[in-house]
Enzyme design. Structure first.
Site, PDB file in Angstrom:
ATOM      1  N   THR A 472       0.793  -1.222   0.000  1.00  0.00           N
ATOM      2  CA  THR A 472       0.000   0.000   0.000  1.00  0.00           C
ATOM      3  C   THR A 472       0.831   1.281   0.000  1.00  0.00           C
ATOM      4  O   THR A 472       0.330   2.331  -0.366  1.00  0.00           O
ATOM      5  CB  THR A 472      -0.882   0.002   1.255  1.00  0.00           C
ATOM      6  N   ARG A 617      -7.002  14.546   3.458  1.00  0.00           N
ATOM      7  CA  ARG A 617      -5.675  14.865   2.907  1.00  0.00           C
ATOM      8  C   ARG A 617      -5.062  13.617   2.288  1.00  0.00           C
ATOM      9  O   ARG A 617      -5.065  12.549   2.911  1.00  0.00           O
ATOM     10  CB  ARG A 617      -4.782  15.392   4.026  1.00  0.00           C
ATOM     11  N   GLN A 627      -3.223   2.810  -5.104  1.00  0.00           N
ATOM     12  CA  GLN A 627      -4.278   2.123  -4.358  1.00  0.00           C
ATOM     13  C   GLN A 627      -5.587   2.157  -5.131  1.00  0.00           C
ATOM     14  O   GLN A 627      -6.295   1.162  -5.225  1.00  0.00           O
ATOM     15  CB  GLN A 627      -4.491   2.831  -3.013  1.00  0.00           C
ATOM     16  N   GLY A 691      -8.985   7.043   4.805  1.00  0.00           N
ATOM     17  CA  GLY A 691      -8.613   5.891   3.989  1.00  0.00           C
ATOM     18  C   GLY A 691      -9.055   6.103   2.551  1.00  0.00           C
ATOM     19  O   GLY A 691     -10.023   6.805   2.287  1.00  0.00           O
ATOM     20  N   GLU A 694      -9.898   1.231  -0.051  1.00  0.00           N
ATOM     21  CA  GLU A 694     -11.130   0.474  -0.257  1.00  0.00           C
ATOM     22  C   GLU A 694     -12.230   1.323  -0.896  1.00  0.00           C
ATOM     23  O   GLU A 694     -13.103   0.793  -1.583  1.00  0.00           O
ATOM     24  CB  GLU A 694     -11.591  -0.141   1.070  1.00  0.00           C
TER      25      GLU A 694
HETATM   26 MO1  MOS Z   1      -9.465  -5.298   4.602  1.00  0.00          MO
HETATM   27  S1  MOS Z   1     -10.761  -6.537   3.666  1.00  0.00           S
HETATM   28  O1  MOS Z   1     -10.159  -5.064   6.152  1.00  0.00           O
HETATM   29  O2  MOS Z   1      -7.965  -6.024   4.612  1.00  0.00           O
END
Ligand code: MOS
Length: 734
Positions: A472, A617, A627, A691, A694
Site C-alpha cells: 500500500t 488529505r 491504491q 482511507g 477500499e
Molecule cells: Mo481489509 S478486507 O479489512 O484487509
C-alpha cells in the site's frame, strides 16, 4: 496522545514532504528481489525444513482413520503433524474454523496434516502417501436454498436490523417503486503472494516470519491457539505480497509451521500452494440482496429498504452488504436487515472493502434503475437525495461529505453530458457503447496506533511500529510523516515495520491503516520534538524543526548534535476519542466507466475509467493513486469475471486456482484516471487524512453494470456480468 477535538494547525500542514508524490522506499527492494518475503531466506535461519499441507477431501463429516505408515517412511520425511499428535489446540477468537482439523471436518481443504521433510518435493511426495478414510456428513452448500433459514446477525459497528419511520407504508404509497434482487458470488482474495510462514523455536519462545496484515491480532490468536503467553510469540512480517483481507488473521500456514518446527526440532517453512488457498483459507461470501426504493414523481426518496442474505460456518459473520444503504441517501422511511444462514463452505471473512463493496454493487444499480424509472439523470437523482447527516440518526452530521462535488467534477471530466440516456443507441463499428456511473462510499474507521522514534547522532530518525505494508505504501507515508514532523529530508528517516517487537499499530485493514498509523507516528514525533526541545532548554511550543535544525529565537542546533551520543527515543500511541461517534466519518467518490459490448458476441470491454475520490488529505498522491487504480481493477474483476464456482453437492470451490478463478489482467483494463479532491478532514486525525484504498473499489462494479445497461439495454443483476447473461437478450437492441 488522545485525539478528541478537531485538528488545528500542526507541523504536518507545512506540506513540505507530506502530500508529495514520493517514490516508494521499498520499491528498489521489491524490484531487485531483495525484500525478504516470509518463505524466503532469513539470515539467522539455516536450512529450514519444508512442510506440505494435506487438506480434507470432504467438506463435512469426520476422519474415520488416517494411515501415515507409508508417508512416515518416505524419503526425507522428518515429522507428520495431525490433530492426534499436535497437543491441545485452543479455539481462536478470530478464526472460527479450526486451523488444524480432525477428527471433525468443518470444510473442504481444511488442513488435516502437515508433512515435514528435508525438501519441498519430498514433503509433497510423502503427502500423497497419507491415506485417509472419511465419514461424510450432509452439508449445506447452496446459499439460495438455505437463505430463508438465515438468522438476524449483527454487522460490524451496528445491529442486524435498522428501521426508521414506516418503511412498508411509505413504500406501498410511493408513486414510483423499485423492488429488485441482486446477487454477488463468492470471491477469492487471490493475492500474489500465497499464505506462507517460517517458524523457529528458541526454548519456549516462538518466532514466525509470516505474511500478515494485523501483527498484534495474529500474535494473540497464535498464542491463544498454542496455549502460550503472548510475549513468547514473535511475528515478523516486513514485506507482504498483497493481502486484501485474506491475511487479517493468522492462517493454517503459520500455525502448522509452528507445530511442524516443534515436531521436527528445527525451523520449518510452510506455504499454501495456490490450489490449496481458495478452500483452505477465507473468501468473501456470496450475497443475495433485495432492494426496495419508493420515491415521489419528482425524485425524492420516501422509502428505502435493503435486505442482505449471506451464509457462513457456525460462528462466522455475515457479509454486511446493507452497510452503505444505512448512510448514503436521504429518505424518511427506511429499513435494513441482515440475515445469516449456516453454510458448510470454507470460512467467509473480510475481503477488499467488506460490506460496502458487494453492497454498493447492488445499491448503485438500484439507484440507476430508479433514476431511469423517474426519467432523471442518475447524477441528478443522487443529488436530489443527498444528505449531510446520518439518515438513520439525523442528529449526527457527516464530518465532511462532498459526494456532490465528486460527481460534478467527474461528470465534467468524463463528458457525462454527451451520454445518450436512451440505452442501446450508440454504435462504434461492432461495439455497442455505453457510459455509466456510480457513487463511491466507504466508511473511515480509525484504530489506535503506536510508534517509537529514535533520533541518533547522525541526525537520522528510526521509526519502529508493528504496522504492515501490504503493498500500500506504508513505509513511504510513515517516512514522510516523520520527515515532516522532524524537519528532515526523507533520506534521513529509516522505517522498520511488521515486527511484533515494535509498538502495536493499527495494522492494515478496513482502509484505516494510512490515517491511523501515520497518526501514531505523529504522536511519537510530537514527543520526540518535546524531548529534543527540553534537552536544549528550548520552549517546545516555540521550537521550529526545519532543514535538519531545531531553532528557537536566534539559536539553531543541528538535530544530530541535539541527539548527542546516546540519541533520544520517544514512544507514544495515538488514541481516538469519540469524534467518530459524534460525526459520521466516511469517504466519498464517483466512478465513471465507458464500456463497449460486441453486438454479435456480447464480449465486454472496459474502454475508459475515472474515479474521483474525496478522502481527506492525500498523504502521497502517487501511492494513493496506485491504491485506487488497483481497487478500480478489482471492481472491474468483480463486475465482469470474479466468481468462485460452488460445487453444491460436494461443497467446495471448484475453480481453486488462478486459471479457473479469473481476475483482470493488463489487457482487460484501459487507462484509468484518478482525481482526488483537494481537501482535509480535521475530524479524522491530526493528519486530516482518511482511507482511500477500499473507497476505490466501492461502486465500480455497479458503474460497469450501469454502463453495460446504457450500451445494450440489458439489465443484469447477477454478478459477474458474463457474456452468456447478455447474449440471449442482445438481439432486442443490436
Ligand atoms: Mo481489509 S478486507 O479489512 O484487509
Amino acid at each position: 496522545m488522545k485525539f478528541e477535538t478537531p485538528a488545528t494547525t500542526n507541523p504536518i500542514d507545512q506540506l513540505k514532504i507530506i502530500g508529495k508524490p514520493a517514490d516508494r522506499i521499498d520499491g528498489p527492494f521489491k524490484t531487485t528481489g531483495t525484500a525478504p518475503y516470509a518463505y524466503e531466506r532469513h539470515d539467522n535461519i539455516a536450512n529450514p525444513a519444508c512442510g506440505y499441507v494435506v487438506g480434507s477431501a470432504i467438506a463435512k463429516g469426520r476422519i474415520a482413520s488416517m494411515d501415515l505408515t507409508a508417508a512416515k517412511t518416505a524419503s526425507g520425511v522428518l515429522a507428520i503433524v495431525t490433530a492426534d499428535n499436535a497437543g491441545k489446540l485452543a479455539k481462536g477468537n478470530l478464526n472460527f474454523a479450526t486451523l488444524l482439523g480432525g477428527p471433525e471436518i468443518e470444510h473442504y481443504h481444511q488442513a488435516i496434516a502437515l508433512v515435514v521433510a528435508e525438501t519441498f518435493e519430498q514433503a509433497r511426495a510423502a503427502a500423497q502417501l497419507v491415506r485417509v478414510d472419511y465419514v461424510k456428513a450432509e452439508g449445506a452448500f447452496d446459499l439460495a436454498a438455505v437463505k430463508d433459514s438465515g438468522k438476524p446477525a449483527r454487522i460490524t459497528g451496528g445491529p442486524a436490523d435498522t428501521a426508521v419511520g414506516d418503511f412498508a407504508g411509505a413504500f406501498a404509497a410511493a408513486p414510483v417503486q423499485l423492488d429488485a434482487t441482486y446477487t454477488t458470488p463468492d470471491h477469492a482474495h487471490a493475492m500474489m503472494e500465497p499464505h506462507a510462514s517460517m517458524a523457529a523455536w528458541d526454548g519456549d519462545k516462538l518466532i514466525v516470519w509470516t505474511s500478515n496484515q494485523m501483527i498484534d491480532w495474529s500474535v494473540g490468536e497464535l498464542a491463544k491457539t498454542l496455549g502460550m503467553p503472548k510475549d513468547k510469540v514473535r511475528l515478523i512480517s516486513p514485506f507482504i505480497g498483497g493481502g486484501f483481507g485474506g491475511k487479517l488473521f493468522v492462517r493454517a500456514d503459520a500455525l502448522l509451521a509452528a507445530l511442524g518446527a516443534r515436531a521436527a526440532g528445527r525451523p520449518v517453512k510452510v506455504a499454501l500452494t495456490r490450489p490449496m488457498m481458495f478452500n483452505n483459507t477465507v473468501h468473501r461470501p456470496a450475497t443475495i440482496q433485495r432492494i426496495r426504493i419508493g420515491a415521489t414523481r419528482d425524485g425524492k426518496i420516501t422509502a428505502i429498504g435493503h435486505e442482505g442474505w449471506s451464509g457462513n460456518l457456525p460462528g462466522g459473520k455475515p457479509e454486511a452488504a446493507v452497510q452503505a444503504t444505512r448512510l448514503l441517501y436521504a429518505g424518511a422511511n427506511r429499513m435494513t436487515a441482515t440475515r445469516l444462514a449456516v453454510l458448510d463452505l470454507p470460512e467467509g471473512n473480510a475481503m477488499r472493502a467488506p460490506g460496502e463493496a458487494p453492497g454498493m454493487m447492488a445499491l448503485e444499480i438500484a439507484i440507476d434503475e430508479m433514476a431511469e424509472k423517474l426519467g432523471l439523470d442518475p447524477i441528478e437523482f443522487r443529488i436530489l437525495n443527498d444528505t449531510q447527516v446520518d439518515p438513520e440518526k439525523p442528529e449526527r452530521a457527516y464530518s465532511h461529505r462532498p459526494l456532490i462535488a465528486c460527481m460534478g467534477l467527474g461528470a465534467n471530466r468524463f463528458d457525462w453530458s454527451k451520454r445518450n440516456p436512451r440505452p442501446g443507441q450508440v454504435r462504434d463499428g461492432r461495439w455497442l457503447v455505453g457510459i455509466g456511473m456510480a457513487a463511491a462510499f466507504r466508511n473511515n474507521p480509525v484504530m489506535k496506533s503506536a510508534a517509537r522514534v529514535r533520533l541518533d547522532n547522525r541526525g537520522v530518525v528510526v521509526v519502529e511500529t508493528d504496522m504492515t505494508d501490504i503493498g500500500t505504501g506504508t513505509y513511504t507515508i510513515i517516512a514522510q510523516t516523520a520527515a515532516e514532523m522532524m524537519g528532515l529530508p526523507l533520506d534521513k528517516i529509516i522505517v522498520r515495520l511488521g515486527d511484533s517487537a515494535f509498538p502495536v499499530s493499527a495494522g492494515s485493514g478496513g482502509q484505516w491503516g494510512a490515517n491511523s498509523s501515520t497518526s501514531g507516528v505523529y504522536a511519537a514525533c510530537v514527543k520526540l520534538r518535546e524531548a529534543v526541545a527540553q534537552k536544549l532548554g528550548f520552549n517546545s511550543t516555540e521550537a521550529d524543526f526545519a532543514d535538519g535544525q531545531v531553532r528557537s529565537g536566534n539559536r539553531s542546533v543541528p538535530l544530530a548534535q541535539a541527539a548527542g551520543e546516546s540519541g533520544i527515543v520517544a514512544e507514544d500511541v495515538m488514541e481516538f476519542g469519540d469524534l467518530g461517534k459524534k460525526y459520521q466519518q466516511s469517504t466519498f467518490g464517483a466512478h465513471f466507466v465507458e464500456v463497449g459490448v460486441d453486438a454479435a458476441t456480447a464480449e465486454i470491454r472496459v474502454r475508459r475509467m475515472l474515479a474521483v475520490c474525496a478522502a481527506g488529505r492525500i498523504l502521497n498522491p502517487k501511492s494513493a493513486r496506485s491504491q485506487v487504480i488497483g481497487a478500480m481493477t478489482m471492481g472491474a474483476g468483480a463486475a465482469l469475471m470474479e466468481e468462485l464456482a460452488v460445487d453444491k453437492r460436494a461443497g467446495f470451490f471448484v475453480n481453486h486456482d488462478l486459471a479457473g478463478y479469473e481476475v483482470p489482467v493488463h489487457a482487460d483494463i484501459p487507462h484509468q484516471d484518478v482525481i482526488f479532491l483537494d481537501e482535509t478532514d480535521p475530524m479524522s486525525s491530526p493528519m486530516k487524512a482518511k482511507g482511500v484504498g477500499e473507497l476505490g473499489i466501492c461502486g465500480v462494479g455497479a458503474a460497469i453494470a450501469n454502463a453495460i445497461y446504457n450500451a445494450t439495454g440489458v439489465r443484469v443483476r447477477d454478478y459477474p456480468i458474463t457474456l452468456d447473461k447478455l447474449l440471449a437478450r442482445l438481439p432486442e437492441v443490436a
